[in-house]
Write a protein that holds these residues in place. Structure first.
Motif, PDB file in Angstrom:
ATOM      1  N   PHE A  46      40.088 -68.978 -32.683  1.00  0.00           N
ATOM      2  CA  PHE A  46      40.356 -67.550 -32.536  1.00  0.00           C
ATOM      3  C   PHE A  46      39.337 -67.025 -31.536  1.00  0.00           C
ATOM      4  CE2 PHE A  46      42.093 -68.233 -36.822  1.00  0.00           C
ATOM      5  CZ  PHE A  46      43.318 -67.577 -36.712  1.00  0.00           C
ATOM      6  N   VAL A  47      39.779 -66.177 -30.613  1.00  0.00           N
ATOM      7  CA  VAL A  47      38.900 -65.680 -29.561  1.00  0.00           C
ATOM      8  C   VAL A  47      38.760 -64.167 -29.689  1.00  0.00           C
ATOM      9  CG1 VAL A  47      38.483 -65.573 -27.081  1.00  0.00           C
ATOM     10  CG2 VAL A  47      39.727 -67.523 -28.056  1.00  0.00           C
ATOM     11  N   LEU A  52      42.499 -62.458 -29.916  1.00  0.00           N
ATOM     12  CA  LEU A  52      42.556 -61.187 -30.636  1.00  0.00           C
ATOM     13  C   LEU A  52      42.418 -60.052 -29.640  1.00  0.00           C
ATOM     14  CD1 LEU A  52      41.988 -63.233 -32.952  1.00  0.00           C
ATOM     15  CD2 LEU A  52      40.837 -61.369 -34.094  1.00  0.00           C
ATOM     16  N   ASP A  53      43.470 -59.264 -29.545  1.00  0.00           N
ATOM     17  CA  ASP A  53      43.475 -58.144 -28.625  1.00  0.00           C
ATOM     18  C   ASP A  53      44.422 -57.085 -29.178  1.00  0.00           C
ATOM     19  OD1 ASP A  53      44.612 -56.579 -26.185  1.00  0.00           O
ATOM     20  OD2 ASP A  53      42.794 -57.554 -25.436  1.00  0.00           O
ATOM     21  N   SER A  88      50.532 -64.354 -22.198  1.00  0.00           N
ATOM     22  CA  SER A  88      51.542 -65.409 -22.091  1.00  0.00           C
ATOM     23  C   SER A  88      51.469 -66.424 -23.229  1.00  0.00           C
ATOM     24  CB  SER A  88      51.392 -66.128 -20.748  1.00  0.00           C
ATOM     25  OG  SER A  88      50.120 -66.749 -20.673  1.00  0.00           O
ATOM     26  N   GLY A  89      50.561 -66.218 -24.152  1.00  0.00           N
ATOM     27  CA  GLY A  89      50.396 -67.181 -25.237  1.00  0.00           C
ATOM     28  C   GLY A  89      50.355 -66.525 -26.590  1.00  0.00           C
ATOM     29  N   ARG A  90      49.485 -67.035 -27.455  1.00  0.00           N
ATOM     30  CA  ARG A  90      49.335 -66.506 -28.812  1.00  0.00           C
ATOM     31  C   ARG A  90      48.344 -65.353 -28.801  1.00  0.00           C
ATOM     32  NH1 ARG A  90      48.462 -72.080 -29.091  1.00  0.00           N
ATOM     33  NH2 ARG A  90      50.182 -73.233 -30.012  1.00  0.00           N
ATOM     34  N   ALA A  91      48.805 -64.176 -29.115  1.00  0.00           N
ATOM     35  CA  ALA A  91      47.935 -63.009 -29.167  1.00  0.00           C
ATOM     36  C   ALA A  91      48.143 -62.311 -30.509  1.00  0.00           C
ATOM     37  CB  ALA A  91      48.217 -62.063 -28.015  1.00  0.00           C
ATOM     38  N   PHE A 100      50.661 -63.851 -41.315  1.00  0.00           N
ATOM     39  CA  PHE A 100      49.448 -64.438 -40.747  1.00  0.00           C
ATOM     40  C   PHE A 100      49.201 -65.816 -41.360  1.00  0.00           C
ATOM     41  CE2 PHE A 100      44.908 -65.370 -40.941  1.00  0.00           C
ATOM     42  CZ  PHE A 100      44.578 -65.340 -39.595  1.00  0.00           C
ATOM     43  N   SER A 101      49.369 -65.941 -42.681  1.00  0.00           N
ATOM     44  CA  SER A 101      49.169 -67.224 -43.356  1.00  0.00           C
ATOM     45  C   SER A 101      50.120 -68.280 -42.792  1.00  0.00           C
ATOM     46  CB  SER A 101      49.387 -67.069 -44.864  1.00  0.00           C
ATOM     47  OG  SER A 101      49.234 -68.306 -45.521  1.00  0.00           O
ATOM     48  N   ALA A 102      51.398 -67.933 -42.694  1.00  0.00           N
ATOM     49  CA  ALA A 102      52.384 -68.876 -42.147  1.00  0.00           C
ATOM     50  C   ALA A 102      52.033 -69.248 -40.707  1.00  0.00           C
ATOM     51  CB  ALA A 102      53.780 -68.273 -42.224  1.00  0.00           C
ATOM     52  N   ASN A 103      51.673 -68.243 -39.901  1.00  0.00           N
ATOM     53  CA  ASN A 103      51.292 -68.505 -38.509  1.00  0.00           C
ATOM     54  C   ASN A 103      50.067 -69.392 -38.425  1.00  0.00           C
ATOM     55  OD1 ASN A 103      53.375 -66.979 -37.421  1.00  0.00           O
ATOM     56  ND2 ASN A 103      52.108 -65.158 -37.108  1.00  0.00           N
TER      57      ASN A 103
END
Length: 189
Positions: free
Chosen positions: A133-134, A103-104, A151-154, A116-119
């Motif tokens: 979740f970070v 989370l940023d 480079s990843g999931r943000a 968000f639900s689908a993700n």
């Protein structure tokens, strides 16, 4: 639709008998649910044990955690004393194949609750039913995790700035909302 059936099938597989009653109506099994999906919220800071002025945030978080109980989605907050401890544990999650979402507000993309639900369910599938979740501390994510986030999931919850405790509660509500969207309940309108 297919993912929803798979989720229900997974949840059914993770039920075990807790008690068996014998009576005039025959044999009845009661089930105790094991959680099939595990979500961790990793956050730098200290949980306020006495509540203080943050008690309302903890109360709100607890409401959504309780509502999630029947869904088969277990959410746990893991508090880290510093950035090094957070980094070590996030790297451990990633090395186990868990999906990790950072989370940023600057790097992450915002999205609708439906997206968000689908993700979230896609991330759970990709992470073997494990998702972390970070949330960084007062200064945000440490530099090493900002690089991983780029480079990843943000994810960005908003362009607004929140305390990390408030972000945790807001995230918890969105996790609950995601499960309700998946079920098609009237909670999300």
């Amino acid at each position: 639709m297919r993912m929803e059936k798979q989720t229900r099938h997974l949840l059914h597989q993770f039920q075990i008998p807790r008690q068996v009653h014998h009576g005039s109506s025959g044999r009845q099994k009661l089930f105790h649910r094991l959680y099939a999906m595990d979500v961790k919220i990793r956050i730098v800071g200290k949980k306020k044990s006495n509540g203080g002025d943050q008690k309302w945030l903890e109360d709100a978080y607890s409401v959504y955690k309780k509502r999630l109980t029947p869904s088969g989605l277990k959410v746990e907050t893991v508090w880290h004393k510093n950035d090094e401890d957070l980094l070590k544990n996030v790297n451990a999650d990633a090395s186990k194949g868990h999906a990790v979402v950072y989370l940023d507000p600057a790097i992450g993309k915002s999205c609708t609750s439906e997206k968000f639900s689908a993700n979230m369910y896609r991330w759970l599938t990709e992470g073997g039913s494990r998702l972390s979740f970070v949330i960084g501390g007062a200064d945000g994510l440490p530099p090493e995790l900002k690089t991983a986030a780029a480079s990843g999931r943000a994810l960005s919850l908003s362009e607004l700035t929140f305390t990390h405790q408030f972000a945790r509660t807001l995230l918890m509500e969105q996790i609950y909302r995601a499960t309700e969207i998946k079920k098609g309940s009237g909670y999300h309108k």
